[in-house]
Enzyme design. Structure first.
Site, PDB file in Angstrom:
ATOM      1  N   PHE A 113       0.729  -1.207   0.051  1.00 57.93           N
ATOM      2  CA  PHE A 113       0.149  -0.098  -0.092  1.00 57.93           C
ATOM      3  C   PHE A 113       0.724   1.312   0.118  1.00 57.93           C
ATOM      4  CE2 PHE A 113      -1.778   2.796   3.351  1.00 57.93           C
ATOM      5  CZ  PHE A 113      -2.341   3.705   2.714  1.00 57.93           C
ATOM      6  N   ASP A 168      12.254 -12.414  -1.089  1.00 56.19           N
ATOM      7  CA  ASP A 168      11.805 -12.349   0.442  1.00 56.19           C
ATOM      8  C   ASP A 168      12.896 -11.502   1.205  1.00 56.19           C
ATOM      9  OD1 ASP A 168      11.578 -13.131   3.142  1.00 56.19           O
ATOM     10  OD2 ASP A 168       9.918 -14.471   2.262  1.00 56.19           O
ATOM     11  N   LEU A 199      10.408  -1.166   3.839  1.00 57.35           N
ATOM     12  CA  LEU A 199       9.058  -1.208   4.154  1.00 57.35           C
ATOM     13  C   LEU A 199       8.523  -2.676   4.284  1.00 57.35           C
ATOM     14  CD1 LEU A 199       9.299   1.690   3.436  1.00 57.35           C
ATOM     15  CD2 LEU A 199       7.026   1.768   2.270  1.00 57.35           C
ATOM     16  N   TYR A 248       5.154  -8.454  15.922  1.00 55.67           N
ATOM     17  CA  TYR A 248       5.496  -7.305  15.119  1.00 55.67           C
ATOM     18  C   TYR A 248       6.076  -6.208  16.076  1.00 55.67           C
ATOM     19  CZ  TYR A 248       3.577  -3.217  12.212  1.00 55.67           C
ATOM     20  OH  TYR A 248       3.506  -2.174  11.388  1.00 55.67           O
ATOM     21  N   TYR A 269      24.104  -0.392  13.918  1.00 56.42           N
ATOM     22  CA  TYR A 269      24.888  -0.363  12.788  1.00 56.42           C
ATOM     23  C   TYR A 269      25.215   1.352  12.330  1.00 56.42           C
ATOM     24  CZ  TYR A 269      24.377  -4.707  10.206  1.00 56.42           C
ATOM     25  OH  TYR A 269      24.639  -6.081   9.967  1.00 56.42           O
ATOM     26  N   ARG A 283      -7.070  -4.013   7.835  1.00 60.19           N
ATOM     27  CA  ARG A 283      -7.027  -2.690   8.875  1.00 60.19           C
ATOM     28  C   ARG A 283      -8.292  -2.202   8.862  1.00 60.19           C
ATOM     29  NH1 ARG A 283      -1.053  -0.940   6.700  1.00 60.19           N
ATOM     30  NH2 ARG A 283      -1.836  -1.927   4.738  1.00 60.19           N
TER      31      ARG A 283
HETATM   32  P1  NAD Z   1       1.351  -3.509   3.248  1.00 59.12           P
HETATM   33  O1  NAD Z   1       1.134  -4.763   3.896  1.00 59.12           O
HETATM   34  O2  NAD Z   1       0.384  -3.091   2.105  1.00 59.12           O
HETATM   35  O3  NAD Z   1       3.050  -3.476   2.579  1.00 59.12           O
HETATM   36  C1  NAD Z   1       3.768  -4.396   3.153  1.00 59.12           C
HETATM   37  C2  NAD Z   1       4.692  -4.917   1.836  1.00 59.12           C
HETATM   38  O4  NAD Z   1       5.746  -6.029   2.175  1.00 59.12           O
HETATM   39  C3  NAD Z   1       3.744  -6.206   0.939  1.00 59.12           C
HETATM   40  O5  NAD Z   1       3.715  -5.468  -0.267  1.00 59.12           O
HETATM   41  C4  NAD Z   1       4.147  -7.331   1.397  1.00 59.12           C
HETATM   42  O6  NAD Z   1       3.949  -8.277   0.388  1.00 59.12           O
HETATM   43  C5  NAD Z   1       5.481  -7.141   1.656  1.00 59.12           C
HETATM   44  N1  NAD Z   1       6.479  -8.137   2.249  1.00 59.12           N
HETATM   45  C6  NAD Z   1       6.019  -8.485   3.558  1.00 59.12           C
HETATM   46  N2  NAD Z   1       6.745  -9.574   4.050  1.00 59.12           N
HETATM   47  C7  NAD Z   1       7.835  -9.430   3.216  1.00 59.12           C
HETATM   48  C8  NAD Z   1       9.080 -10.200   3.157  1.00 59.12           C
HETATM   49  N3  NAD Z   1       9.526 -11.193   3.991  1.00 59.12           N
HETATM   50  N4  NAD Z   1      10.011  -9.994   2.124  1.00 59.12           N
HETATM   51  C9  NAD Z   1       9.444  -9.166   0.910  1.00 59.12           C
HETATM   52  N5  NAD Z   1       8.272  -8.429   0.841  1.00 59.12           N
HETATM   53  C10 NAD Z   1       7.627  -8.684   2.127  1.00 59.12           C
HETATM   54  O7  NAD Z   1       1.647  -2.534   4.501  1.00 59.12           O
HETATM   55  P2  NAD Z   1       1.646  -1.121   4.417  1.00 59.12           P
HETATM   56  O8  NAD Z   1       0.761  -0.115   5.318  1.00 59.12           O
HETATM   57  O9  NAD Z   1       2.159  -0.591   2.968  1.00 59.12           O
HETATM   58  O10 NAD Z   1       3.286  -0.990   5.270  1.00 59.12           O
HETATM   59  C11 NAD Z   1       4.383  -0.695   4.793  1.00 59.12           C
HETATM   60  C12 NAD Z   1       5.400  -0.559   5.951  1.00 59.12           C
HETATM   61  O11 NAD Z   1       4.963   0.409   6.769  1.00 59.12           O
HETATM   62  C13 NAD Z   1       5.308  -1.761   6.897  1.00 59.12           C
HETATM   63  O12 NAD Z   1       6.613  -2.247   7.133  1.00 59.12           O
HETATM   64  C14 NAD Z   1       4.538  -1.363   8.070  1.00 59.12           C
HETATM   65  O13 NAD Z   1       4.984  -2.018   9.192  1.00 59.12           O
HETATM   66  C15 NAD Z   1       4.882   0.039   8.012  1.00 59.12           C
HETATM   67  N6  NAD Z   1       3.743   0.757   8.772  1.00 59.12           N
HETATM   68  C16 NAD Z   1       2.533   1.135   8.178  1.00 59.12           C
HETATM   69  C17 NAD Z   1       1.507   1.586   8.796  1.00 59.12           C
HETATM   70  C18 NAD Z   1       0.266   2.120   8.142  1.00 59.12           C
HETATM   71  O14 NAD Z   1      -0.693   2.303   9.130  1.00 59.12           O
HETATM   72  N7  NAD Z   1       0.236   1.622   6.838  1.00 59.12           N
HETATM   73  C19 NAD Z   1       1.803   1.907  10.000  1.00 59.12           C
HETATM   74  C20 NAD Z   1       2.998   1.603  10.874  1.00 59.12           C
HETATM   75  C21 NAD Z   1       3.946   1.116  10.333  1.00 59.12           C
HETATM   76  N1  UDP Z   2     -10.772  -2.898  14.406  1.00 58.54           N
HETATM   77  C1  UDP Z   2     -12.280  -2.962  14.327  1.00 58.54           C
HETATM   78  N2  UDP Z   2     -12.992  -3.669  13.328  1.00 58.54           N
HETATM   79  C2  UDP Z   2     -12.376  -4.355  12.380  1.00 58.54           C
HETATM   80  C3  UDP Z   2     -10.900  -4.164  12.356  1.00 58.54           C
HETATM   81  C4  UDP Z   2     -10.164  -3.436  13.469  1.00 58.54           C
HETATM   82  O1  UDP Z   2     -13.015  -2.550  15.224  1.00 58.54           O
HETATM   83  O2  UDP Z   2     -12.972  -4.817  11.619  1.00 58.54           O
HETATM   84  C5  UDP Z   2     -10.137  -1.940  15.305  1.00 58.54           C
HETATM   85  C6  UDP Z   2      -8.982  -2.666  16.005  1.00 58.54           C
HETATM   86  O3  UDP Z   2      -9.530  -3.494  17.243  1.00 58.54           O
HETATM   87  C7  UDP Z   2      -8.094  -1.576  16.516  1.00 58.54           C
HETATM   88  C8  UDP Z   2      -8.386  -0.419  15.539  1.00 58.54           C
HETATM   89  O4  UDP Z   2      -9.719  -0.784  14.857  1.00 58.54           O
HETATM   90  O5  UDP Z   2      -8.790  -0.985  17.785  1.00 58.54           O
HETATM   91  C9  UDP Z   2      -7.425  -0.096  14.558  1.00 58.54           C
HETATM   92  O6  UDP Z   2      -7.138  -1.709  14.008  1.00 58.54           O
HETATM   93  P1  UDP Z   2      -6.130  -1.734  12.740  1.00 58.54           P
HETATM   94  O7  UDP Z   2      -5.878  -3.177  12.554  1.00 58.54           O
HETATM   95  O8  UDP Z   2      -6.604  -1.037  11.657  1.00 58.54           O
HETATM   96  O9  UDP Z   2      -4.734  -1.258  13.352  1.00 58.54           O
HETATM   97  P2  UDP Z   2      -3.931  -1.264  14.733  1.00 58.54           P
HETATM   98  O10 UDP Z   2      -3.888   0.301  15.117  1.00 58.54           O
HETATM   99  O11 UDP Z   2      -4.730  -1.990  15.790  1.00 58.54           O
HETATM  100  O12 UDP Z   2      -2.622  -2.090  14.560  1.00 58.54           O
END
Ligand code: NAD
Ligand code: UDP
Length: 329
Positions: A19, A64, A79, A151, A165, A192
């Site tokens: 995403f 991976d 990411l 996580y 590092y 989510r």
């Molecule tokens: P996402 O799940 O859409 O993207 C994660 C990507 O990583 C996916 O394309 C998935 O296929 C790839 N991936 C997972 N495991 C892998 C592996 N072992 N090797 C190669 N690729 C792998 O999620 P996102 O929202 O785009 O999140 C991107 C980053 O931002 C993540 O590290 C996530 O922890 C961090 N993040 C996102 C949010 C959010 O709200 N979107 C919040 C906090 C942190």
């Molecule tokens: N949540 C919910 N219904 C759903 C999915 C999530 O009420 O179908 C709630 C979840 O319990 C949390 C909040 O929405 O309190 C945000 O959840 P999400 O999985 O998006 O991210 P988090 O911040 O918990 O990692």
């Protein structure tokens, strides 16, 4: 885009089909950089970057991140990691490996190539916070043995590796702590809250609130978040973070559900489901540091961002997407 060749960088984006990653790749390609997108497609699919595949400055590698890879790059955005609780808890050992081995592998690339490397960390490093809103100086309240630990602790260990590092090998690092971010290109089955509520509303299904819906989150729109992330990467080398990136406007999950119902005009009912263990009660970023050091703050309200996200979900065919983990939904 007019860009002098001296500014063109070779940039690796791990998790680049996801995403946030796909939007970041799109921006970097438009700026003229040579972008390598690396992904194992666990929570994404190739169609997220299909519009980039024909671009000469874009390359897609199925790989991976837990395995080493030999590449020559100037910058790395790390990411790769499943981000939604239902998917990162599906194979928790793989999740922590992805954060820890993934960090070691990208830091190895950065050390060898003298590249700059940015870690996508998370508000989850604060766990279920006792301090509100959360500043970067807060050390967090994470349950190290709970179901979210794969996580949360994986991301905490990755921050530790980045700092070590940096201190030991002088690697040029950046750490951003991302708070809940949403927007177009979220996977409809990523589990989510924003994508789930919109998908349920558009399908006329029950909208599933976990617990009483009084827990809070602060939702940042994708474009704002990526702007902050790029500013951090491009900022001065004496500001490595960690820095919070998120929208400080705080909403209860019930308020979010009500907004989605109103904005989609759905007849869906809001129903309650049990609250998952260790679900944080409150979450709101203190973004003073980002404001001061990056001149960054979100510009898009939740109502505005939801409108764009709902439009995106209306435009896709949900049947084109498969749930990332079996038995989800
Ligand atoms: P996402 O799940 O859409 O993207 C994660 C990507 O990583 C996916 O394309 C998935 O296929 C790839 N991936 C997972 N495991 C892998 C592996 N072992 N090797 C190669 N690729 C792998 O999620 P996102 O929202 O785009 O999140 C991107 C980053 O931002 C993540 O590290 C996530 O922890 C961090 N993040 C996102 C949010 C959010 O709200 N979107 C919040 C906090 C942190
Ligand atoms: N949540 C919910 N219904 C759903 C999915 C999530 O009420 O179908 C709630 C979840 O319990 C949390 C909040 O929405 O309190 C945000 O959840 P999400 O999985 O998006 O991210 P988090 O911040 O918990 O990692």
């Amino acid at each position: 885009m007019d860009i002098s060749t001296s500014n063109i960088k070779r940039i690796l984006v791990t998790g680049g089909a996801g995403f946030l990653g796909s939007y970041l790749c799109k921006r970097l390609v438009a700026e003229g950089h040579d972008v390598i997108c690396l992904d194992n497609f666990f929570t994404s699919q190739k169609s997220n970057v299909s519009d980039l595949l024909m671009q000469p400055n874009f390359e897609l590698i199925r790989h991976d991140v837990t395995h080493p890879i030999w590449l020559e790059v100037d910058e790395v955005y790390n990411l790769a990691c499943p981000a939604a609780p239902c998917h990162y808890q599906y194979n928790p050992i793989k999740t922590i490996k992805t954060s820890v081995a993934g960090a070691i592998n990208v830091l190895g690339i950065a050390k060898r190539c003298r590249a700059k490397v940015l870690q996508a960390s998370t508000s989850e490093v604060y766990g279920d916070p006792e301090v509100h809103p959360q500043p970067e100086s807060y050390r967090g309240s994470v349950n190290p043995i709970g179901p979210r630990a794969c996580y949360d602790e994986g991301k905490r260990a990755a921050e530790t590796l980045f700092m070590d590092y940096h201190r030991m090998n002088g690697v040029n690092i950046r750490i951003v702590r991302i708070f809940n971010t949403y927007g177009p290109k979220m996977h409809p089955y990523d589990g989510r809250v924003v994508s789930t509520f919109i998908r349920q509303a558009l399908a006329g299904e029950d909208i599933t609130i976990f617990g009483d819906g009084q827990q809070t989150r602060s939702f940042c729109y994708r474009d704002d978040l990526i702007e902050g992330m790029v500013r951090m990467m491009e900022g001065p080398d004496d500001f490595i973070g960690p820095v919070n990136l998120g929208n400080p406007d705080e909403f209860t999950i019930l308020q979010l559900a009500e907004m989605v119902v109103e904005m989609t005009g759905t007849k869906s009912q809001i129903v309650r489901k049990p609250l998952p263990p260790d679900d944080p009660v409150r979450r709101q970023p203190d973004i003073t540091l980002a404001r001061e050091r990056l001149s960054w703050q979100p510009t898009i309200s939740l109502a505005e961002g939801l409108k764009k996200t709902i439009e995106y979900f209306r435009s896709i065919n949900i049947a084109d997407f498969r749930p990332p983990t079996p038995d989800y939904i």
